[in-house]
Design a protein around this motif. Structure first.
Motif, PDB file in Angstrom:
ATOM      1  N   ASP A 189       6.061  -4.193   5.334  1.00  0.00           N
ATOM      2  CA  ASP A 189       5.143  -4.686   6.364  1.00  0.00           C
ATOM      3  C   ASP A 189       4.854  -6.121   5.973  1.00  0.00           C
ATOM      4  O   ASP A 189       3.927  -6.394   5.216  1.00  0.00           O
ATOM      5  N   ASN A 190       5.658  -7.031   6.465  1.00  0.00           N
ATOM      6  CA  ASN A 190       5.577  -8.421   6.033  1.00  0.00           C
ATOM      7  C   ASN A 190       5.880  -9.318   7.221  1.00  0.00           C
ATOM      8  O   ASN A 190       6.924  -9.168   7.862  1.00  0.00           O
ATOM      9  N   PRO A 191       4.971 -10.261   7.534  1.00  0.00           N
ATOM     10  CA  PRO A 191       5.186 -11.126   8.705  1.00  0.00           C
ATOM     11  C   PRO A 191       6.232 -12.208   8.503  1.00  0.00           C
ATOM     12  O   PRO A 191       6.587 -12.910   9.446  1.00  0.00           O
ATOM     13  N   LYS A 194      -1.501  -1.256   8.725  1.00  0.00           N
ATOM     14  CA  LYS A 194      -2.864  -1.125   9.246  1.00  0.00           C
ATOM     15  C   LYS A 194      -2.993   0.098  10.160  1.00  0.00           C
ATOM     16  O   LYS A 194      -4.092   0.497  10.523  1.00  0.00           O
ATOM     17  N   SER A 195      -1.854   0.682  10.533  1.00  0.00           N
ATOM     18  CA  SER A 195      -1.867   1.855  11.409  1.00  0.00           C
ATOM     19  C   SER A 195      -2.288   3.093  10.631  1.00  0.00           C
ATOM     20  O   SER A 195      -1.915   3.282   9.472  1.00  0.00           O
ATOM     21  N   ASP A 196      -3.061   3.965  11.278  1.00  0.00           N
ATOM     22  CA  ASP A 196      -3.567   5.168  10.616  1.00  0.00           C
ATOM     23  C   ASP A 196      -2.451   6.124  10.202  1.00  0.00           C
ATOM     24  O   ASP A 196      -2.605   6.869   9.233  1.00  0.00           O
ATOM     25  N   ASP A 197      -1.350   6.117  10.942  1.00  0.00           N
ATOM     26  CA  ASP A 197      -0.288   7.097  10.675  1.00  0.00           C
ATOM     27  C   ASP A 197       0.939   6.487  10.011  1.00  0.00           C
ATOM     28  O   ASP A 197       2.006   7.081  10.010  1.00  0.00           O
ATOM     29  N   VAL A 249       8.225  -3.024  -0.620  1.00  0.00           N
ATOM     30  CA  VAL A 249       8.042  -4.475  -0.586  1.00  0.00           C
ATOM     31  C   VAL A 249       6.557  -4.769  -0.335  1.00  0.00           C
ATOM     32  O   VAL A 249       5.889  -4.036   0.395  1.00  0.00           O
ATOM     33  N   PRO A 250       5.999  -5.840  -0.933  1.00  0.00           N
ATOM     34  CA  PRO A 250       4.616  -6.179  -0.606  1.00  0.00           C
ATOM     35  C   PRO A 250       4.446  -6.356   0.917  1.00  0.00           C
ATOM     36  O   PRO A 250       5.352  -6.868   1.562  1.00  0.00           O
ATOM     37  N   ARG A 251       3.443  -5.787   1.580  1.00  0.00           N
ATOM     38  CA  ARG A 251       2.223  -5.306   1.011  1.00  0.00           C
ATOM     39  C   ARG A 251       2.194  -3.787   0.777  1.00  0.00           C
ATOM     40  O   ARG A 251       1.328  -3.263   0.064  1.00  0.00           O
ATOM     41  N   ARG A 264      -6.182  -8.841   2.319  1.00  0.00           N
ATOM     42  CA  ARG A 264      -5.770  -7.497   1.926  1.00  0.00           C
ATOM     43  C   ARG A 264      -4.448  -7.503   1.155  1.00  0.00           C
ATOM     44  O   ARG A 264      -4.057  -6.491   0.589  1.00  0.00           O
ATOM     45  N   TYR A 265      -3.773  -8.653   1.107  1.00  0.00           N
ATOM     46  CA  TYR A 265      -2.555  -8.784   0.312  1.00  0.00           C
ATOM     47  C   TYR A 265      -2.922  -9.116  -1.131  1.00  0.00           C
ATOM     48  O   TYR A 265      -3.666 -10.069  -1.394  1.00  0.00           O
TER      49      TYR A 265
END
Length: 352
Positions: A85-87, A118-121, A141-143, A207-208
């Motif tokens: 999950d990385n932009p 950030k998604s609950d699932d 991978v980070p995060r 949060r990272y």
């Protein structure tokens, strides 16, 4: 050898299209499917002459083993997953290139799973990804690598993993720590040594873990050199180009404005370039800029960007190699990642 075997061994593969199947290779070689499978998996239980004939047919026909089918046949998976999950797209591409280089020639393939942490699932989504593909292991991978709940799920699922993060979060056999703070400290010392006292900092999302490690290391190193960053000189970006533009506009509107800006990745540094250009400021004459990661973008910007080099491809390669290593290897030494500043043309002493 029977007449049937001689005829089969002299058959030509030209009639086969689309790469053929393992059955086609066996028929053309005049051997069993099991013998072909042994050659594919480098078993020593095949005579050299037979092995060479089968390998020649595989090359000529263009047969490529299906990793999923191999997994079913051998009760093990030949798939390595990468969860992220990385932009920053370039960061992910570099990480994938490193992992693929490490897997080349091993018979393993890489499958990727982008997600929204950030998604609950999202953890359930990763669990389904692992189970559906029967993964041999997962590169985190980070995060997402920083998420203890995700690691707990993988352990419960019996899936091995390799974590990449700014600091060590796990035992050495599962961890690649990138020591981000060291690179940020080097930037602080460098800018202060050039004479900069009014300095701005564009962070990533709090949060990272990388944001916290890089940002804290930079601020504390400046404080040790007698420079306290005012709160208005620290703005939170999103590790994206657009956030770099917006944050730089805020910093450059201050009076007095910073003479140097440190961004916690190169994408945001590129955004600083755009904001400076819009305001009629010259880099480095009016503003020094430093990024982090030393992505290909750093050398392509003009003037070229000073940036902390993080060996992202190597990190991906190390992680893949960890997953292929013998689990009985024990607490072997983890690879040492040492980020360091690459000084280029984007920095100089401030004007008087």
């Amino acid at each position: 050898m029977t007449r049937r075997s001689r005829d089969a061994s002299s058959a030509k593969p030209a009639a086969i299209t689309g790469g053929g199947t393992i059955n086609d290779i066996a028929r053309l070689a005049g051997v069993s499917k099991k013998t072909v499978s042994r050659v594919i998996n480098r078993s020593p239980l095949v005579q050299q002459e037979t092995r060479e004939k089968i390998e020649a047919l595989i090359r000529e026909v263009g047969y490529v083993p299906d990793p999923m089918a191999r997994g079913l046949a051998f009760r093990k998976s030949f798939l390595i997953g990468m969860v992220y999950d990385n932009p920053n797209a370039q960061y992910i591409v570099n990480m994938q290139e490193g992992a693929l280089a490490s897997l080349r020639g091993t018979g393993f393939e890489l499958v990727v799973h982008p997600c929204d942490s950030k998604s609950d699932d999202y953890i359930e989504g990763v669990r389904q990804f692992v189970l559906q593909h029967r993964l041999h292991g997962v590169i985190l991978v980070p995060r997402v690598s920083e998420d203890g709940a995700l690691v707990d799920m993988l352990q419960q699922a019996g899936c091995r993993y390799a974590r990449i993060a700014a600091v060590s979060l796990d035992e050495p056999a599962r961890m690649i720590a990138t020591n981000d703070r060291l690179g940020a400290v080097e930037v602080a010392n460098y800018l202060e040594s050039l004479g900069h006292r009014h300095i701005g900092l564009i962070t990533g999302p709090q949060r990272y873990l990388s944001t916290r490690e890089r940002g804290t290391g930079f601020v504390q190193a400046l404080a040790r050199r007698g420079i306290e960053l005012p709160p208005e000189h620290i703005v939170e970006g999103g590790y994206t180009f657009e956030s770099g533009v917006a944050c730089a506009e805020r910093l450059l509107a201050l009076d007095p404005r910073p003479t140097a800006i440190f961004t916690l990745n190169d994408e945001m540094a590129a955004g600083v370039y755009k904001a400076a250009f819009k305001m009629g400021l010259s880099i480095p004459d009016d503003l020094s800029v430093v990024g982090f990661d030393d992505s290909p973008l750093a050398a392509r910007l003009w003037p070229s960007l000073s940036s902390v080099r993080l060996p992202i491809r190597d990190m991906g390669a190390f992680a893949a190699a960890m997953l292929l290593a013998d689990e009985d290897a024990g607490a072997r030494a983890a690879p040492v990642i040492a980020p360091h500043l690459v000084a280029r043309e984007s920095c100089q002493p401030p004007r008087d």
